[in-house]
Design an enzyme around this catalytic site. Structure first.
Site, PDB file in Angstrom:
ATOM      1  N   GLN A 176       2.914   9.993   1.937  1.00  0.00           N
ATOM      2  CA  GLN A 176       4.245   9.378   1.819  1.00  0.00           C
ATOM      3  C   GLN A 176       5.021   9.906   0.609  1.00  0.00           C
ATOM      4  O   GLN A 176       6.237   9.768   0.553  1.00  0.00           O
ATOM      5  CB  GLN A 176       4.129   7.843   1.711  1.00  0.00           C
ATOM      6  CG  GLN A 176       3.627   7.189   2.989  1.00  0.00           C
ATOM      7  CD  GLN A 176       3.495   5.689   2.819  1.00  0.00           C
ATOM      8  OE1 GLN A 176       2.482   5.201   2.340  1.00  0.00           O
ATOM      9  NE2 GLN A 176       4.519   4.940   3.198  1.00  0.00           N
TER      10      GLN A 176
ATOM     11  N   GLY B  87       0.845  -1.186   0.000  1.00  0.00           N
ATOM     12  CA  GLY B  87       0.000   0.000   0.000  1.00  0.00           C
ATOM     13  C   GLY B  87       0.878   1.233   0.000  1.00  0.00           C
ATOM     14  O   GLY B  87       2.079   1.153   0.301  1.00  0.00           O
TER      15      GLY B  87
ATOM     16  N   CYS C 120       6.921  -0.211   6.896  1.00  0.00           N
ATOM     17  CA  CYS C 120       6.447   0.958   6.167  1.00  0.00           C
ATOM     18  C   CYS C 120       7.474   1.328   5.099  1.00  0.00           C
ATOM     19  O   CYS C 120       8.676   1.317   5.376  1.00  0.00           O
ATOM     20  CB  CYS C 120       6.257   2.119   7.140  1.00  0.00           C
ATOM     21  SG  CYS C 120       5.605   3.595   6.360  1.00  0.00           S
ATOM     22  N   LEU C 121       6.981   1.651   3.912  1.00  0.00           N
ATOM     23  CA  LEU C 121       7.891   2.049   2.830  1.00  0.00           C
ATOM     24  C   LEU C 121       8.619   3.343   3.169  1.00  0.00           C
ATOM     25  O   LEU C 121       9.641   3.653   2.568  1.00  0.00           O
ATOM     26  CB  LEU C 121       7.119   2.200   1.515  1.00  0.00           C
ATOM     27  CG  LEU C 121       6.502   0.902   0.957  1.00  0.00           C
ATOM     28  CD1 LEU C 121       5.657   1.191  -0.263  1.00  0.00           C
ATOM     29  CD2 LEU C 121       7.588  -0.114   0.628  1.00  0.00           C
TER      30      LEU C 121
ATOM     31  N   HIS D 203      -3.206   0.477   7.942  1.00  0.00           N
ATOM     32  CA  HIS D 203      -1.913   1.169   7.917  1.00  0.00           C
ATOM     33  C   HIS D 203      -2.031   2.458   7.080  1.00  0.00           C
ATOM     34  O   HIS D 203      -1.560   3.519   7.495  1.00  0.00           O
ATOM     35  CB  HIS D 203      -0.861   0.218   7.348  1.00  0.00           C
ATOM     36  CG  HIS D 203       0.520   0.773   7.271  1.00  0.00           C
ATOM     37  ND1 HIS D 203       1.529   0.392   8.124  1.00  0.00           N
ATOM     38  CD2 HIS D 203       1.069   1.698   6.437  1.00  0.00           C
ATOM     39  CE1 HIS D 203       2.638   1.058   7.821  1.00  0.00           C
ATOM     40  NE2 HIS D 203       2.393   1.857   6.800  1.00  0.00           N
ATOM     41  N   GLU D 204      -2.693   2.357   5.924  1.00  0.00           N
ATOM     42  CA  GLU D 204      -2.834   3.537   5.040  1.00  0.00           C
ATOM     43  C   GLU D 204      -3.775   4.575   5.632  1.00  0.00           C
ATOM     44  O   GLU D 204      -3.529   5.776   5.532  1.00  0.00           O
ATOM     45  CB  GLU D 204      -3.307   3.124   3.646  1.00  0.00           C
ATOM     46  CG  GLU D 204      -2.386   2.188   2.886  1.00  0.00           C
ATOM     47  CD  GLU D 204      -0.922   2.552   2.961  1.00  0.00           C
ATOM     48  OE1 GLU D 204      -0.579   3.755   2.982  1.00  0.00           O
ATOM     49  OE2 GLU D 204      -0.101   1.627   3.012  1.00  0.00           O
TER      50      GLU D 204
ATOM     51  N   HIS E 191      -1.899   6.678   7.897  1.00  0.00           N
ATOM     52  CA  HIS E 191      -1.042   7.666   7.229  1.00  0.00           C
ATOM     53  C   HIS E 191      -1.803   8.964   6.956  1.00  0.00           C
ATOM     54  O   HIS E 191      -1.228  10.047   6.981  1.00  0.00           O
ATOM     55  CB  HIS E 191      -0.507   7.118   5.903  1.00  0.00           C
ATOM     56  CG  HIS E 191       0.775   6.348   6.041  1.00  0.00           C
ATOM     57  ND1 HIS E 191       1.876   6.849   6.685  1.00  0.00           N
ATOM     58  CD2 HIS E 191       1.142   5.122   5.593  1.00  0.00           C
ATOM     59  CE1 HIS E 191       2.860   5.959   6.638  1.00  0.00           C
ATOM     60  NE2 HIS E 191       2.442   4.892   5.989  1.00  0.00           N
TER      61      HIS E 191
HETATM   62 ZN    ZN Z   1       3.523   3.202   5.765  1.00  0.00          ZN
END
Ligand code: ZN
Length: 171
Positions: free
Chosen positions: A51, A46, A89-90, A131-132, A135
């Site tokens: 981000q 995701g 997390c990216l 998770h998204e 964000h």
């Molecule tokens: Zn993340």
């Protein structure tokens, strides 16, 4: 479509509450397409607009059949059950920690055509949605760890688990 830069936890938009999108126009469709391309290239489960430095309520998630789902102004309608597992997390590459999430969720939002949709998901995908959603409110997985002791390098987790396949949501 274009690849966007994924920013780290030190970037200010990662801690902001993202703004609602008034209208799904061409710029939002382009944003969804770019998020999709950037998520798939990472690769991740995701990716949310903050981000990539865009403080808007838009994210993409990889669905249960590996399709990319883009949502605008998404909201949690319902959450049930509990799953405890590792996620990363990216925007914090290489690190994972244990986070408790709903096992099943219903999310609503607008799709790329501006149409309101409701999506039910469970397990790995439900974790990515939650998770998204976080964000979009400036919340990071490190804020939700079951214990700070669970934060570790992904490669160390893979070593510990050895034979067992480690499926970690990185989103
Ligand atoms: Zn993340």
């Amino acid at each position: 479509m274009a690849l966007r830069t994924i920013y780290g936890f030190d970037h200010p938009t990662l801690r902001e509450k993202a703004k609602r999108v008034p209208k799904v126009d061409a710029s939002i469709i382009r944003l969804i397409d770019d998020l999709a391309e950037t998520m798939l290239a990472a690769p991740g489960a995701g990716l949310a607009a903050p981000q990539v430095g865009v403080p808007l309520r838009v994210f993409v998630v990889k669905g249960e059949e590996n399709q990319v789902i883009g949502l605008v102004n998404p909201e949690l309608v319902k959450g049930e059950g509990v799953q405890v597992g590792y996620e990363g997390c990216l925007s914090y590459p290489g690190w994972v920690g244990e986070v408790a999430r709903y096992e099943e969720v219903v999310i609503k939002g607008r799709n790329r055509h501006g149409k309101e949709v409701r999506i039910k998901s469970s397990g790995f995908t439900a974790r990515a949605y939650q998770h998204e959603l976080d964000h979009l409110d400036g919340i990071l997985f490190i804020d939700r760890l079951t214990s700070l002791d669970t934060l570790r390098k992904l490669e160390d987790l893979e070593d510990e688990e050895e034979e067992e396949a480690v499926a970690v949501v990185e989103a």
